[in-house]
Design a protein around this motif. Structure first.
Motif, PDB file in Angstrom:
ATOM      1  N   ALA A 123      15.901 -97.711 -94.393  1.00  0.00           N
ATOM      2  CA  ALA A 123      17.171 -97.866 -93.658  1.00  0.00           C
ATOM      3  C   ALA A 123      18.033 -98.956 -94.292  1.00  0.00           C
ATOM      4  O   ALA A 123      19.250 -98.777 -94.471  1.00  0.00           O
ATOM      5  N   ILE A 124      17.418-100.072 -94.642  1.00  0.00           N
ATOM      6  CA  ILE A 124      18.175-101.168 -95.256  1.00  0.00           C
ATOM      7  C   ILE A 124      18.689-100.756 -96.629  1.00  0.00           C
ATOM      8  O   ILE A 124      19.850-101.010 -96.980  1.00  0.00           O
ATOM      9  N   ARG A 125      17.867-100.082 -97.395  1.00  0.00           N
ATOM     10  CA  ARG A 125      18.291 -99.638 -98.725  1.00  0.00           C
ATOM     11  C   ARG A 125      19.440 -98.641 -98.633  1.00  0.00           C
ATOM     12  O   ARG A 125      20.392 -98.712 -99.429  1.00  0.00           O
ATOM     13  N   LEU A 126      19.382 -97.733 -97.673  1.00  0.00           N
ATOM     14  CA  LEU A 126      20.479 -96.785 -97.471  1.00  0.00           C
ATOM     15  C   LEU A 126      21.764 -97.533 -97.114  1.00  0.00           C
ATOM     16  O   LEU A 126      22.838 -97.236 -97.646  1.00  0.00           O
ATOM     17  N   GLY A 127      21.649 -98.511 -96.234  1.00  0.00           N
ATOM     18  CA  GLY A 127      22.807 -99.320 -95.882  1.00  0.00           C
ATOM     19  C   GLY A 127      23.384-100.046 -97.088  1.00  0.00           C
ATOM     20  O   GLY A 127      24.612-100.141 -97.232  1.00  0.00           O
ATOM     21  N   CYS A 128      22.531-100.548 -97.950  1.00  0.00           N
ATOM     22  CA  CYS A 128      22.990-101.229 -99.170  1.00  0.00           C
ATOM     23  C   CYS A 128      23.755-100.272-100.077  1.00  0.00           C
ATOM     24  O   CYS A 128      24.828-100.613-100.596  1.00  0.00           O
ATOM     25  N   ARG A 129      23.217 -99.082-100.276  1.00  0.00           N
ATOM     26  CA  ARG A 129      23.897 -98.101-101.130  1.00  0.00           C
ATOM     27  C   ARG A 129      25.258 -97.741-100.544  1.00  0.00           C
ATOM     28  O   ARG A 129      26.244 -97.595-101.282  1.00  0.00           O
ATOM     29  N   PHE A 130      25.319 -97.604 -99.237  1.00  0.00           N
ATOM     30  CA  PHE A 130      26.581 -97.301 -98.550  1.00  0.00           C
ATOM     31  C   PHE A 130      27.579 -98.454 -98.764  1.00  0.00           C
ATOM     32  O   PHE A 130      28.736 -98.228 -99.107  1.00  0.00           O
ATOM     33  N   ALA A 131      27.128 -99.690 -98.574  1.00  0.00           N
ATOM     34  CA  ALA A 131      28.003-100.862 -98.743  1.00  0.00           C
ATOM     35  C   ALA A 131      28.496-100.977-100.181  1.00  0.00           C
ATOM     36  O   ALA A 131      29.665-101.300-100.408  1.00  0.00           O
ATOM     37  N   ILE A 132      27.615-100.731-101.128  1.00  0.00           N
ATOM     38  CA  ILE A 132      28.009-100.780-102.543  1.00  0.00           C
ATOM     39  C   ILE A 132      29.095 -99.752-102.821  1.00  0.00           C
ATOM     40  O   ILE A 132      30.115-100.054-103.435  1.00  0.00           O
ATOM     41  N   GLY A 133      28.886 -98.535-102.367  1.00  0.00           N
ATOM     42  CA  GLY A 133      29.866 -97.477-102.606  1.00  0.00           C
ATOM     43  C   GLY A 133      31.228 -97.792-102.013  1.00  0.00           C
ATOM     44  O   GLY A 133      32.263 -97.590-102.663  1.00  0.00           O
ATOM     45  N   LEU A 134      31.230 -98.301-100.802  1.00  0.00           N
ATOM     46  CA  LEU A 134      32.512 -98.642-100.166  1.00  0.00           C
ATOM     47  C   LEU A 134      33.193 -99.821-100.839  1.00  0.00           C
ATOM     48  O   LEU A 134      34.404 -99.811-101.054  1.00  0.00           O
ATOM     49  N   SER A 135      32.422-100.837-101.164  1.00  0.00           N
ATOM     50  CA  SER A 135      33.013-102.059-101.724  1.00  0.00           C
ATOM     51  C   SER A 135      33.554-101.880-103.136  1.00  0.00           C
ATOM     52  O   SER A 135      34.408-102.654-103.564  1.00  0.00           O
ATOM     53  N   LYS A 136      33.090-100.880-103.849  1.00  0.00           N
ATOM     54  CA  LYS A 136      33.647-100.594-105.170  1.00  0.00           C
ATOM     55  C   LYS A 136      35.115-100.179-105.061  1.00  0.00           C
ATOM     56  O   LYS A 136      35.902-100.463-105.950  1.00  0.00           O
ATOM     57  N   ARG A 137      35.457 -99.522-103.972  1.00  0.00           N
ATOM     58  CA  ARG A 137      36.765 -98.906-103.860  1.00  0.00           C
ATOM     59  C   ARG A 137      37.702 -99.605-102.862  1.00  0.00           C
ATOM     60  O   ARG A 137      38.907 -99.606-103.032  1.00  0.00           O
ATOM     61  N   ILE A 138      37.120-100.108-101.789  1.00  0.00           N
ATOM     62  CA  ILE A 138      37.958-100.624-100.684  1.00  0.00           C
ATOM     63  C   ILE A 138      38.019-102.137-100.726  1.00  0.00           C
ATOM     64  O   ILE A 138      37.021-102.795-100.797  1.00  0.00           O
ATOM     65  N   MET A 153      33.454-103.616-110.673  1.00  0.00           N
ATOM     66  CA  MET A 153      32.150-104.285-110.795  1.00  0.00           C
ATOM     67  C   MET A 153      32.210-105.694-110.195  1.00  0.00           C
ATOM     68  O   MET A 153      31.321-106.081-109.439  1.00  0.00           O
ATOM     69  N   ILE A 154      33.241-106.408-110.554  1.00  0.00           N
ATOM     70  CA  ILE A 154      33.375-107.785-110.060  1.00  0.00           C
ATOM     71  C   ILE A 154      33.544-107.781-108.546  1.00  0.00           C
ATOM     72  O   ILE A 154      32.911-108.575-107.842  1.00  0.00           O
ATOM     73  N   ARG A 155      34.383-106.886-108.031  1.00  0.00           N
ATOM     74  CA  ARG A 155      34.634-106.801-106.586  1.00  0.00           C
ATOM     75  C   ARG A 155      33.350-106.493-105.815  1.00  0.00           C
ATOM     76  O   ARG A 155      33.016-107.161-104.839  1.00  0.00           O
ATOM     77  N   VAL A 156      32.602-105.498-106.253  1.00  0.00           N
ATOM     78  CA  VAL A 156      31.395-105.108-105.525  1.00  0.00           C
ATOM     79  C   VAL A 156      30.318-106.184-105.638  1.00  0.00           C
ATOM     80  O   VAL A 156      29.580-106.426-104.682  1.00  0.00           O
ATOM     81  N   ASN A 157      30.248-106.846-106.767  1.00  0.00           N
ATOM     82  CA  ASN A 157      29.247-107.905-106.923  1.00  0.00           C
ATOM     83  C   ASN A 157      29.579-109.097-106.032  1.00  0.00           C
ATOM     84  O   ASN A 157      28.683-109.682-105.413  1.00  0.00           O
ATOM     85  N   GLN A 158      30.851-109.451-105.955  1.00  0.00           N
ATOM     86  CA  GLN A 158      31.251-110.541-105.079  1.00  0.00           C
ATOM     87  C   GLN A 158      30.953-110.172-103.630  1.00  0.00           C
ATOM     88  O   GLN A 158      30.419-110.981-102.870  1.00  0.00           O
ATOM     89  N   ALA A 159      31.243-108.930-103.249  1.00  0.00           N
ATOM     90  CA  ALA A 159      30.969-108.476-101.880  1.00  0.00           C
ATOM     91  C   ALA A 159      29.475-108.499-101.581  1.00  0.00           C
ATOM     92  O   ALA A 159      29.052-108.917-100.498  1.00  0.00           O
ATOM     93  N   GLY A 160      28.671-108.080-102.544  1.00  0.00           N
ATOM     94  CA  GLY A 160      27.225-108.071-102.344  1.00  0.00           C
ATOM     95  C   GLY A 160      26.642-109.464-102.207  1.00  0.00           C
ATOM     96  O   GLY A 160      25.784-109.705-101.349  1.00  0.00           O
ATOM     97  N   GLU A 161      27.115-110.376-103.031  1.00  0.00           N
ATOM     98  CA  GLU A 161      26.629-111.754-102.927  1.00  0.00           C
ATOM     99  C   GLU A 161      27.096-112.385-101.610  1.00  0.00           C
ATOM    100  O   GLU A 161      26.352-113.154-100.993  1.00  0.00           O
ATOM    101  N   TYR A 162      28.290-112.032-101.173  1.00  0.00           N
ATOM    102  CA  TYR A 162      28.782-112.513 -99.880  1.00  0.00           C
ATOM    103  C   TYR A 162      27.890-111.990 -98.755  1.00  0.00           C
ATOM    104  O   TYR A 162      27.476-112.741 -97.874  1.00  0.00           O
ATOM    105  N   GLY A 163      27.583-110.702 -98.805  1.00  0.00           N
ATOM    106  CA  GLY A 163      26.710-110.111 -97.792  1.00  0.00           C
ATOM    107  C   GLY A 163      25.329-110.737 -97.789  1.00  0.00           C
ATOM    108  O   GLY A 163      24.761-111.024 -96.732  1.00  0.00           O
ATOM    109  N   ALA A 164      24.782-111.003 -98.976  1.00  0.00           N
ATOM    110  CA  ALA A 164      23.458-111.621 -99.071  1.00  0.00           C
ATOM    111  C   ALA A 164      23.468-113.021 -98.472  1.00  0.00           C
ATOM    112  O   ALA A 164      22.534-113.404 -97.752  1.00  0.00           O
TER     113      ALA A 164
END
Length: 179
Positions: A164-179, A16-27
């Motif tokens: 398209a943007i929402r799909l990209g967000c879901r993809f980024a969230i899924g990847l960032s949780k794990r990688i 959770m922390i990793r994906v949230n940090q990645a999302g805020e970085y992307g934003a």
């Protein structure tokens, strides 16, 4: 916190922390790209500056939490830097309403993502993380409302662009949780 508690593990919290940090970085990168194209005097640039400042505060908080808890950040951060900036610059080049359409789409996904995390945290003893997510979610919803009020939905091709943007967000969230 024990290793396992009601089906949740430390790894789940770290994710959770990793994906949230990645999302805020992307934003933060999206807004940097938008402002680089739009400048300081374009319509909505003051709103974008305000949202960018809030995103930076969110990012700083998750950066601190990553450091304090020893959570591994996503290995995809260099990619998110380029992708976020490019998305911001591209939508800004399409016009101020398209920049706002980008914000509305991203914040729609972030709202759902944060809501799911808050639901998962109901059974956890994670008051700091829960408080941060709840507070940041409210600010993300304000960003979405600002974007809608600024004409996001009037962007030509809005349904396709948003999807398209929402799909990209879901993809980024899924990847960032794990990688």
């Amino acid at each position: 916190m024990s290793e396992t508690k009601l089906g949740r593990t430390r790894a789940d919290i770290a994710s959770m922390i990793r994906v949230n940090q990645a999302g805020e970085y992307g934003a933060a990168q999206i807004y940097k790209g938008q402002l680089a194209v739009m400048g300081d005097h374009a319509p909505q640039s003051s709103e974008i500056h305000h949202m960018a400042e809030q995103e930076q505060r969110h990012l700083d908080a998750f950066d601190q939490m990553i450091a304090e808890r020893g959570v591994r950040p996503t290995a995809l951060q260099p990619f998110w830097k380029i992708a976020g900036y490019a998305l911001g610059a591209t939508t800004a080049a399409m016009g101020p309403r398209a920049a706002m359409a980008c914000t509305a789409a991203v914040e729609t996904e972030i709202d759902q993502h944060y809501r799911e995390q808050l639901d998962a945290l109901e059974t956890e003893s994670e008051p700091e993380l829960t408080r941060m997510i709840a507070e940041f979610r409210e600010e993300e919803l304000e960003h979405k409302a600002t974007a809608i009020a600024s004409g996001a939905e009037d962007t030509p091709g809005y349904p396709v662009l948003s999807a398209a943007i929402r799909l990209g967000c879901r993809f980024a969230i899924g990847l960032s949780k794990r990688i």
